[in-house]
Motif scaffolding. Structure first.
Motif, PDB file in Angstrom:
ATOM      1  N   ALA A 119       0.833  -1.208   0.000  1.00  0.00           N
ATOM      2  CA  ALA A 119       0.000   0.000   0.000  1.00  0.00           C
ATOM      3  C   ALA A 119       0.863   1.252   0.000  1.00  0.00           C
ATOM      4  O   ALA A 119       0.567   2.238  -0.686  1.00  0.00           O
ATOM      5  CB  ALA A 119      -0.925  -0.014   1.222  1.00  0.00           C
ATOM      6  N   SER A 120       1.942   1.199   0.766  1.00  0.00           N
ATOM      7  CA  SER A 120       2.860   2.334   0.820  1.00  0.00           C
ATOM      8  C   SER A 120       3.448   2.603  -0.567  1.00  0.00           C
ATOM      9  O   SER A 120       3.550   3.750  -1.012  1.00  0.00           O
ATOM     10  CB  SER A 120       3.970   2.011   1.825  1.00  0.00           C
ATOM     11  N   THR A 121       3.816   1.532  -1.254  1.00  0.00           N
ATOM     12  CA  THR A 121       4.355   1.679  -2.603  1.00  0.00           C
ATOM     13  C   THR A 121       3.279   2.188  -3.558  1.00  0.00           C
ATOM     14  O   THR A 121       3.537   3.064  -4.391  1.00  0.00           O
ATOM     15  CB  THR A 121       4.885   0.316  -3.105  1.00  0.00           C
TER      16      THR A 121
ATOM     17  N   LEU B 218       2.697   5.888  -3.335  1.00  0.00           N
ATOM     18  CA  LEU B 218       3.755   6.655  -4.006  1.00  0.00           C
ATOM     19  C   LEU B 218       3.546   6.612  -5.511  1.00  0.00           C
ATOM     20  O   LEU B 218       3.651   7.642  -6.205  1.00  0.00           O
ATOM     21  CB  LEU B 218       5.135   6.088  -3.649  1.00  0.00           C
TER      22      LEU B 218
END
Lengths: 327, 327, 327, 327
Positions: free
Chosen positions: B133-135, B138
């Protein structure tokens, strides 16, 4: 007579982009703000208009209002959709609240989705509502991209920021007289290699037909290296001037229109900028001179340019006989 | 014979960027939209293409569809990943729901992450899902940056917005005849210092080999200060014209192609813009004149430019003998 | 005497954009950083200033501080509004907490709305608070758009990145002497077709009135194809030089000011860039030569340009008699 | 002898931006990719480098990696801060989880704040953590603005997209010989008004000192209207050529370097673009001719440009005696 004189001695120019047939012209050619006095028909509105550029040239106030109106409209549109699907698919909204509260909550959920703020105290449930919300957040991002582009476009649009004197004046000049206008840049910008071009349009009767004749008016100095202070554009009305034999009245009768165009390189934008204006006869002051508009600062260590004096002039008599003897 | 006449009197030009060898040419040189009639091979597709510029030149509809397709594809891609890791790592999703519901919820979670709306009623748990999710968020931000750039690029791409007449005409002109085309700007833009260049390509048989000869066609006026109204580009077909001795039939046999290029400075963009078109023989009307396309407005205070009349012309006879006597 | 000599032999130039009347000048004309030594009055501040360009030219530190200050101010403004409406309309805030905690929570909620991070552990309830939050998130998006535009504008502003030598020197040159300055680009940019222009302003007494005379100083080489290494700008002080008959003292008395302007095409920006500086008499070193500033690298496979040596010079005697014999 | 011949007959040029003193040169002047073979010292690194432009010129892969690295670094930095303040101030994180889990959760919270996705299942509590989160989301927005600017800058950077032949060849030409290079645009861009400039640098011994002499090499055609197909740049080696009396060996001994620069107007970018390359002696093929690289398409309705043939040439003998007789 002036016109016949012109016809034999001065070459009118045919590459102004305007036609010679006065009967198809509607009033002045160029407006005071430099735009052409022209409308276009024959194509649908959306093909004739560049929306982007209209939004760029809009005043800051109107631009802001347009964005807020658009924001409200999109949210209303999606609120209606969410409401139609059913607010029971928006978790967190009290389905027993009055109708207008439920609608407003759908509206606010829409705005939270469009701006991607997404608090989550209201969240979509069910496939349809999730699908609409997913689409709306993409539209929000695209709309934001558009607004970013518009705002940057508005910022970075190269403009000359030139102040023109309100009047053209005919002033005494080196024992004769000259047509003068005055310009200065009014922002903290710096123009270099500034060029001025002065064109006159005269409506003359030739063989019973009204013809629009255009003449280039030669300038004493037509290019300056740096437009730091004010610049007085000077067209000497001597034997080389196409308007040498026109009196103030004759210029009025010929519905004189003088177009002043400036082209320069701007340090701000590192780009060529241009601006123009047009003077018609009521703006011509026959017999006046511009008052100085810059001076040494009280402290003596810089020069002061007084922009409010750009149009200031004093009436002075002209020595008409000097011109007469030139004929 | 026409070609031999040309060879002796008129100098063809060799700096058009096109070759003289007719046998390697494929049909016309330039398409009506101004692009070269050319394909490139020998490099991989992605090296031959500028994706950015293809997206800039795409129609608004196709561009929007491309973005929506891309959005869906990225979400599908990440939905598969979240689903593979396990929807039990997406807090808030009912793990007992049917498979397609769970997949759709993963899809919607993906869209909430990609657009950074992040309601939070579904949230990642576990290291792997959090990492993905973090990727994804971004990537969402980068994708949005790309879209912002594309949209601004589409907005601000300098274009001339010139309308060309559909036909080239040969019209009576000052007792002789002239080759004419007509142009006008169709948006609320303003072109200054507009220059026109008219080049003809003729395929002629020289010593048994087909050679493509290029000639510059001199214009009566090749530059106008302001392209406010329409502009009729006029090439007088007199003794200085490389096509003076070509009849309509001979022009057809020589597979005449006339390339009209316009270069100007645009006030909108403060940039140089250019546009060109190409006329082949079927577009040539031999013996016609353009009808007027601007007039005084009914109110009399502005000029009206009727864009739909850009190609309107009336058939008129030509006085062929005038040209004949010049030989 | 020098001035009379000049009046008869050298033509001063009147198109510098500066006036000839010394009495209205305040000190030097151009500052060392190339800006005009000038202030403008007569228009309200906000009309005289381009905020966008002021923000573009601001130092990186000041720009960052301005943004943080602005961010804090907007959040304070909205915190006051939320607080005034009542923090009981912000779900998740403890309404029994001390006043400053409640205000800070309103402040943090505002920042979560403005940046669209919207965690949702605090969320708006009630129409008024929802309406304000909806407006704030739009303002956040617009502000972000503005910041994106400013940051891109700061990045992409074409600049010449030229280093000027601190001094003008008068150096021995081909048996006579020459006025020299030295420049180099100090970034990894590449200037092509670089042109230099050297203008001197001299304040001379003519008929009891102080007049500012401007002269172009001819250069040995005024244009280089590529500004790869350093470039020493050379004005030979020979019979063609307007300052040939001025001694060091006379240049001081005439309050000499030398303006050096560079215009070039930059590969980085694909744009024309320009930069200028101004030297006054205290910066003139009479009798010196520049020390070399580039050399073969120790490895022998590239050239080394030592930027810190741009102003390095060695005192050398001038052969004054050579010039004297030219008179 | 060749050099003395040159000294008397051909004027070398001194405005190339390179010096005449061979002893300070390090190897070739210009690299094959068109950059100057030069390093700068004497200023701190960050003053010598334009970070923006370095990021613009970086490969797509490196640019993406840089952004991901930066994203990770910022998140690590803030994770450490949140962790130091205490994860008990991040509501939703299990304070009893192992240390690495708590740190990773702080890291993921940071990424949710930086990208403004802000799910809210983890949310800041306490003044300090709220303050840091508020700052981080602003930094996220600013970083995103920077990335948007960089990506747009990378997209819109005007480039010529020119393919140069790997070799310079000396080919038979109109009974003599000529120095030739070949170029073509390899993307779907269109260059107009393309100009070529060919400069040779020769290192010659004059009075015992190695001097670098630069000569302009006159071209048969130095400007083409449209760079649609390939363009063979031709410098006829005849009596007007500064290298007419140099044999292949003499060119090698003089460490010949030929710099080819192209300047054109690009339709894509509506901007001037330029690109250059440099050929040293090992790239010179003495006695060869280029093979054709465009042909009629199989369908016959367009022209095919085969980019992979840009450097293809066939060895052919030169008629050396023709040149000899010119001496």
């Amino acid at each position: 007579m002036a016109t016949s004189h012109n016809k034999t001695k001065f070459k009118d120019i045919s590459n102004t982009g305007f036609g010679a047939n006065s009967s198809v012209e509607g009033g002045r050619l160029v407006n005071a703000d430099g735009s052409n006095n022209l409308r276009k028909t024959g194509l649908p509105f959306y093909e004739r208009i560049s929306i982007y550029h209209s939004l760029l040239r809009m005043s800051r106030m109107n631009f802001t209002l347009t964005i807020f109106a658009f924001y409200t409209a999109i949210n209303l549109f999606f609120a209606v959709i969410y409401f139609t699907i059913g607010v029971d698919h928006l978790e967190g909204i009290d389905v027993h609240a009055p109708l207008y509260i439920r609608f407003l909550n759908a509206f606010f959920f829409s705005s939270q989705t469009l701006t991607t703020v997404g608090y989550g105290h209201v969240a979509p449930s069910g496939i349809l509502t999730n699908f609409v919300a997913s689409t709306e957040s993409l539209i929000g991002i695209l709309a934001f991209a558009v607004v970013t582009g518009l705002i940057y476009g508005r910022f970075s649009r190269p403009r000359a920021y030139i102040l023109f004197s309100n009047n053209l004046i005919v002033a005494p000049h080196k024992g004769g007289k000259a047509l003068m206008a005055r310009i200065a840049t009014y922002k903290n910008n710096h123009l270099t290699d500034a060029e001025a071009q002065l064109t006159v349009a005269l409506h003359v009767n030739e063989n019973g037909k009204m013809i629009t004749r255009f003449y280039q008016l030669p300038l004493e100095i037509s290019k300056v290296t740096s437009l730091a202070l004010s610049w007085t554009i000077v067209h000497p009305i001597n034997e080389d001037s196409p308007i040498a034999n026109f009196t103030d009245e004759q210029l009025r009768d010929a519905r004189m229109e003088v177009i002043l165009g400036i082209k320069a390189f701007d340090d701000h934008f590192s780009n060529t900028v241009q601006q123009r204006t047009s003077y018609s006869h009521p703006q011509l002051v026959y017999g006046a001179k511009f008052e100085p508009m810059f001076e040494r600062s009280p402290e003596g260590n810089y020069t002061l340019l007084e922009l409010d004096k750009i149009s200031h002039h004093t009436r002075v008599p002209l020595e008409e006989q000097v011109v007469a003897s030139q004929n």
